[in-house]
Motif scaffolding. Structure first.
Motif, PDB file in Angstrom:
ATOM      1  N   GLY A   1      -5.993  37.117  -7.397  1.00  0.00           N
ATOM      2  CA  GLY A   1      -5.758  38.325  -7.266  1.00  0.00           C
ATOM      3  C   GLY A   1      -7.161  39.124  -6.595  1.00  0.00           C
ATOM      4  N   SER A   2      -7.016  40.193  -6.135  1.00  0.00           N
ATOM      5  CA  SER A   2      -8.009  41.069  -5.639  1.00  0.00           C
ATOM      6  C   SER A   2      -7.760  42.541  -5.655  1.00  0.00           C
TER       7      SER A   2
ATOM      8  N   LEU B   1     -10.701  34.538  -0.611  1.00  0.00           N
ATOM      9  CA  LEU B   1      -9.800  33.591  -1.023  1.00  0.00           C
ATOM     10  C   LEU B   1      -8.364  33.922  -1.211  1.00  0.00           C
ATOM     11  N   ASP B   2      -8.205  35.319  -1.893  1.00  0.00           N
ATOM     12  CA  ASP B   2      -7.013  35.699  -2.116  1.00  0.00           C
ATOM     13  C   ASP B   2      -6.360  36.263  -0.957  1.00  0.00           C
ATOM     14  N   GLU B   3      -6.870  36.681   0.090  1.00  0.00           N
ATOM     15  CA  GLU B   3      -6.569  37.072   1.046  1.00  0.00           C
ATOM     16  C   GLU B   3      -5.860  36.051   2.152  1.00  0.00           C
ATOM     17  N   ALA B   4      -6.736  34.976   2.233  1.00  0.00           N
ATOM     18  CA  ALA B   4      -6.200  33.829   2.973  1.00  0.00           C
ATOM     19  C   ALA B   4      -4.982  32.943   2.076  1.00  0.00           C
ATOM     20  N   ILE B   5      -4.997  32.903   0.836  1.00  0.00           N
ATOM     21  CA  ILE B   5      -3.615  32.650   0.296  1.00  0.00           C
ATOM     22  C   ILE B   5      -2.270  33.478   0.642  1.00  0.00           C
TER      23      ILE B   5
ATOM     24  N   GLN C   1      -2.998  25.972   3.064  1.00  0.00           N
ATOM     25  CA  GLN C   1      -1.909  25.203   2.830  1.00  0.00           C
ATOM     26  C   GLN C   1      -2.110  24.113   1.797  1.00  0.00           C
ATOM     27  N   PRO C   2      -1.119  23.847   1.116  1.00  0.00           N
ATOM     28  CA  PRO C   2      -1.315  22.670  -0.042  1.00  0.00           C
ATOM     29  C   PRO C   2      -1.932  21.423   0.634  1.00  0.00           C
TER      30      PRO C   2
ATOM     31  N   TRP D   1      -6.584  22.066  -1.987  1.00  0.00           N
ATOM     32  CA  TRP D   1      -5.852  23.157  -2.631  1.00  0.00           C
ATOM     33  C   TRP D   1      -4.467  22.670  -2.944  1.00  0.00           C
ATOM     34  N   HIS D   2      -3.878  22.975  -4.121  1.00  0.00           N
ATOM     35  CA  HIS D   2      -2.699  22.496  -4.807  1.00  0.00           C
ATOM     36  C   HIS D   2      -1.795  23.813  -4.870  1.00  0.00           C
TER      37      HIS D   2
END
Length: 326
Positions: free
Chosen positions: A9-10, A292-296, A302-303, A325-326
């Motif tokens: 979250g951000s 990281l939050d924006e990239a997700i 991707q997993p 990443w999972h």
């Protein structure tokens, strides 16, 4: 015992300042700033926005994403160098989000703060001490800037980023390395510079007062470009992973020129670097979790992909984490 990143979250303040607005207060231009830093605008916390409020907004988004009640948190780690309270703001954050059953403490390591906080959280989980931990990186650097110093005032913005981590049979954090060299401290610092004191007889006792951020840009650049690739390579070598096996690099968002130079040293295409400097500037401990939050959210990561996080900054401190990443 594995460590799993459950959610992100951000949060950034609504008020933003674009490069052109600096032209009225210092000798600079949008072209000069953007070509040398990659920054177009930054978000600044107004007087009504506290560090705790920014951190709480990011934390709440991460908790909601993971469908976790704040009362289920065992621990809160707040990485910040700009707390609302000099004694620390993690306890204020705990109260703000209603995490009444958790322990809470601050980590102060400037731009490396989130990396150190995430490693700390992972060790608590691996030891079996805690099950669910909230890690927040947040800073309001704008409150410690000399707005007449064009070498620093154009760089910094305010923001917060958060992750929730928990125990799992699937391990997200594959490895890490943390480093410090206090001999280089003077290159980037915000010093306690007392101006007044109280006398007890003939002995003066200083009254605490902090100065503005001071930075030797050339030395910080040389430090980052040399040390960050080295610590990343060490981490990957320890895991028998090659640079080519890494899908994404999320580094502290300090300066585009630094990121480009690091990419060259690692012999990777710059397209593997996830960056958001253009819109936020240097948000210190918030920069990595915010990116990281924006990239997700953008579905970039991707997993199963390998992601390297790396922070560097005041202290001087630096470090890296390798994730699957999972």
């Amino acid at each position: 015992m594995g460590v799993h990143i459950l959610s992100t979250g951000s949060s950034v303040p609504n008020f933003s300042v674009e490069n052109q607005q600096f032209e009225d207060i210092i000798e600079t231009s949008d072209h000069w700033i953007s070509t040398r830093t990659g920054i177009k605008k930054r978000h600044l916390a107004t007087s009504s926005i506290s560090l705790t409020k920014l951190a709480a907004e990011a934390a709440t988004k991460a908790l909601n994403q993971a469908n976790i009640n704040p009362e289920d948190l065992d621990l809160i780690i707040l990485a910040t160098s700009t707390p609302d309270d000099l004694f620390g703001s993690a306890s204020q954050l705990q109260a703000e989000i209603g995490a009444t059953k958790s322990t809470a403490f601050d980590i102060t390591a400037a731009c490396s703060g989130f990396i150190i906080a995430l490693v700390t959280a992972s060790q608590f989980i691996k030891s079996g001490s805690y099950n669910t931990i909230l890690v927040v990186g947040a800073d309001t650097m704008s409150r410690w800037i000399d707005w007449s110093d064009r070498t620093t005032c154009i760089l910094f913005g305010d923001g917060a980023g958060a992750v929730v981590v928990g125990k799992s049979s699937v391990n997200s954090i594959l490895g890490f390395k943390l480093c410090t060299d206090g001999r280089l401290n003077s290159h980037l610092q915000l010093m306690n510079s007392p101006l007044t004191s109280q006398k007890f007889g003939s002995t003066a006792v200083p009254k605490g007062k902090y100065d503005y951020i001071k930075m030797n840009g050339k030395e910080v650049y040389k430090f980052a470009v040399f040390q960050v690739p080295a610590v990343i390579k060490t981490c990957l070598n320890d895991l028998n992973l090659s640079i080519d096996e890494v899908d994404w690099f999320i580094l502290h968002q300090a300066n585009t020129r630094i990121l480009e130079a690091i990419a060259n040293r690692l012999s990777i295409p710059f397209s593997k670097m996830i960056t958001n400097l253009e819109n936020y500037g240097n948000t210190s401990a918030a920069s990595i979790p915010l990116a990281l939050d924006e990239a997700i959210k953008d579905n970039k990561i991707q997993p199963g992909q390998i992601v390297v996080l790396s922070g560097f900054g005041a202290g001087l401190t630096w470090g890296a984490i390798v994730l699957r990443w999972h």
